[in-house]
Each structure stands twice: as structure tokens, then as C-alpha cells.
Enzyme design. Structure first.
Site, PDB file in Angstrom:
ATOM      1  N   GLU A   1       0.821  -1.209   0.000  1.00 34.65           N
ATOM      2  CA  GLU A   1       0.000   0.000   0.000  1.00 34.65           C
ATOM      3  C   GLU A   1       0.861   1.266   0.000  1.00 34.65           C
ATOM      4  O   GLU A   1       0.392   2.348  -0.350  1.00 34.65           O
ATOM      5  CB  GLU A   1      -0.910   0.020   1.236  1.00 34.65           C
TER       6      GLU A   1
ATOM      7  N   GLY B   1     -12.518  -4.364   2.838  1.00 38.98           N
ATOM      8  CA  GLY B   1     -13.620  -5.127   2.260  1.00 38.98           C
ATOM      9  C   GLY B   1     -14.890  -4.305   2.279  1.00 38.98           C
ATOM     10  O   GLY B   1     -15.232  -3.693   3.291  1.00 38.98           O
TER      11      GLY B   1
ATOM     12  N   ILE C   1     -12.142 -10.538   7.107  1.00 40.03           N
ATOM     13  CA  ILE C   1     -13.534 -10.943   6.918  1.00 40.03           C
ATOM     14  C   ILE C   1     -13.722 -11.545   5.524  1.00 40.03           C
ATOM     15  O   ILE C   1     -13.503 -10.863   4.517  1.00 40.03           O
ATOM     16  CB  ILE C   1     -14.489  -9.743   7.114  1.00 40.03           C
TER      17      ILE C   1
ATOM     18  N   MET D   1      -8.521  -3.816   9.272  1.00 41.60           N
ATOM     19  CA  MET D   1      -7.880  -4.297  10.479  1.00 41.60           C
ATOM     20  C   MET D   1      -7.086  -3.250  11.274  1.00 41.60           C
ATOM     21  O   MET D   1      -6.412  -3.607  12.236  1.00 41.60           O
ATOM     22  CB  MET D   1      -6.956  -5.475  10.137  1.00 41.60           C
ATOM     23  N   GLU D   2      -7.166  -1.975  10.880  1.00 46.79           N
ATOM     24  CA  GLU D   2      -6.336  -0.975  11.569  1.00 46.79           C
ATOM     25  C   GLU D   2      -7.023   0.359  11.881  1.00 46.79           C
ATOM     26  O   GLU D   2      -6.637   1.038  12.851  1.00 46.79           O
ATOM     27  CB  GLU D   2      -5.080  -0.653  10.721  1.00 46.79           C
TER      28      GLU D   2
ATOM     29  N   ASP E   1     -12.260  -5.913  -2.037  1.00 48.78           N
ATOM     30  CA  ASP E   1     -13.058  -7.132  -2.081  1.00 48.78           C
ATOM     31  C   ASP E   1     -14.400  -6.860  -1.422  1.00 48.78           C
ATOM     32  O   ASP E   1     -14.639  -5.764  -0.920  1.00 48.78           O
ATOM     33  CB  ASP E   1     -12.331  -8.281  -1.370  1.00 48.78           C
TER      34      ASP E   1
END
Length: 245
Positions: free
Chosen positions: A12, A78, A170, A191-192, A215
Site C-alpha cells: 500500500e 472489504g 472478513i 484491520m487498523e 473485495d
């Protein structure tokens, strides 16, 4: 004014790092903090690493050691919102820790802060929204055009709403539905973001979270994620350059 720029993964961060001029690298606790300028704006950028603990720790170091005045986190996520599609961008209005659970009748709420939705800074988020909108509507580089074609992205859109964070990737319809049912106006999951937002919120530093949808957080998530992650910095680089015009 100094901006802190964070991404969770090297993928990223890659192209964005190349945009930093007058680089000076400082290594602290096995993390590289790159000081320099993007379009003349002073920045300190770093890879936070994956997960809430790593992200909060890196954010605290960035704030304490480098005295940044504002913080922007960029990365992939996601999609959860009904109209949020792969290739779209989400600017967080707030973040929720979806795996923070005290009891069956009390989850998401952060003790002592006594809030569930950790707010993002409105003014900074508005600037990021404008930068992302300019990216979506503006002329694309050859690399971005080719990437869009490879993942069948035609007209990416920008959304605002809640970002759900937790130490889980997920990839199931059941969990995806649970998040949508329990978090009002949730747009995406990752996640962050909530960890970065909480660390910045407690330190009194304005924070914005930018997420690109890689996604749909369903059974195909791993495949979509793998295709998207290698090009994530194309988005990050373009949006951050727009932000600092």
C-alpha cells in the site's frame, strides 16, 4: 504543519514512498519513519504493519516522536455498504472496533472513553474526500488505467460512512451480514483504522481514514484481495498528492 501518513502494508506504501522528496529515514522499534515533503508539504510516513495493536503502536510513536499535526491513514478494505463496489473509495466519518466485546448487551463501546464510534476529524476528512473525488473524476495515469481494466473497474465512486476494524480478515457471508446488521451506516471492514483513530483521538491529533475497496468481504474475498493489494499504492499515491496540491 507536518502530516503523518500511514499504510498498513508495504504494498500500500510502495509508490507513495517514491513521491517523498528530501527523504530522511529514522528507524524506531524496527519501523522506518520517512521524513520529507510531498508537493512541498512536510510529511512523516511509515508502514504501521497489520492489525490493531501494531497500528496503534506505530501511530503513538509517530505522534510522540515526530510531533505530527494531523494524520492520514490509507489502505484497502472489504466493502460492506449496499452501493460500495470493488475499486470504490471510503472516507471514514468514524471507526468502530467490531471485535471489542464486553458482554452480550454491551459491545463496541470503549471503556473510559465511553464511545463506540471513534470520530474522524471532519475538516481533514472533507479534504480527503475532495482529493479522492478528484482522483475518481480526473485524468488517470497509464498504470491506473491498466489496473482498472484488469479488475474491471470503470467508474469508481467515493463514499462516506463508518469503518469497522478488527483483528480478523472478513471473508464469510455470515460475518459480513452480522457487521451490516450491528453497525449503522457501515461502509467497509479492515484491520487498523479504529486503532489509528483511537490513538489519534486520545492524543488530540486530527485523523482521517481513507480506504479503497479491494473485495466484498465474502467467500471470494481472498482472491479479490490478492489481485488488488499489489496495486493499492496507485490509489494512495494519487489521492495523497491531490490532498497536498
Amino acid at each position: 504543519m507536518v502530516y503523518g501518513i500511514l499504510c498498513a502494508m508495504d504494498e500500500e506504501f510502495g509508490i507513495l514512498e517514491n513521491e517523498i522528496a528530501e527523504k530522511e529515514v529514522t528507524e524506531i522499534y524496527s519501523r522506518r519513519f520517512i521524513s520529507g515533503k510531498i508537493n512541498g508539504q512536510r510529511v512523516v510516513a511509515a508502514v504501521s504493519r497489520i492489525g490493531k495493536v501494531a497500528a496503534a503502536f506505530t501511530t503513538a510513536v509517530l505522534i510522540e516522536k515526530f510531533k505530527v499535526d494531523a494524520l492520514v491513514f490509507c489502505g484497502i478494505a472489504g466493502g460492506l455498504g449496499d452501493n460500495v463496489k470493488i475499486g470504490d473509495i471510503v472516507i471514514g466519518t468514524g471507526c468502530v472496533q467490531h471485535d471489542f466485546y464486553l458482554s452480550d448487551s454491551d459491545f463496541f463501546r470503549i471503556p473510559l472513553l465511553n464511545i463506540s464510534n471513534i470520530p474522524c476529524d471532519k475538516a481533514l476528512s472533507e479534504k480527503c474526500l475532495n482529493a479522492a473525488a478528484e482522483f475518481c473524476k480526473g485524468e488517470k495515469t497509464k498504470e491506473i488505467t491498466e489496473f482498472f481494466a484488469s479488475v474491471n473497474v470503470k467508474e469508481p465512486k467515493v463514499h462516506t460512512g463508518i469503518i469497522a476494524s478488527g483483528d480478523q480478515f472478513i471473508s464469510s457471508d455470515q460475518k459480513r451480514l452480522w457487521l451490516k446488521e450491528n453497525i449503522e451506516n457501515v461502509m467497509c471492514c479492515e484491520m487498523e483504522g479504529a486503532a489509528v483513530a483511537q490513538a489519534a483521538f486520545e492524543a488530540g491529533v486530527p485523523c482521517a481514514i481513507i480506504r479503497v475497496i479491494s473485495d466484498s468481504a465474502d467467500g471470494d474475498a481472498e482472491v479479490s484481495f490478492d489481485k488488488f493489494v499489489s496495486a493499492a499504492s496507485l490509489y494512495s499515491s494519487a489521492i495523497i498528492k491531490n490532498l497536498f496540491k
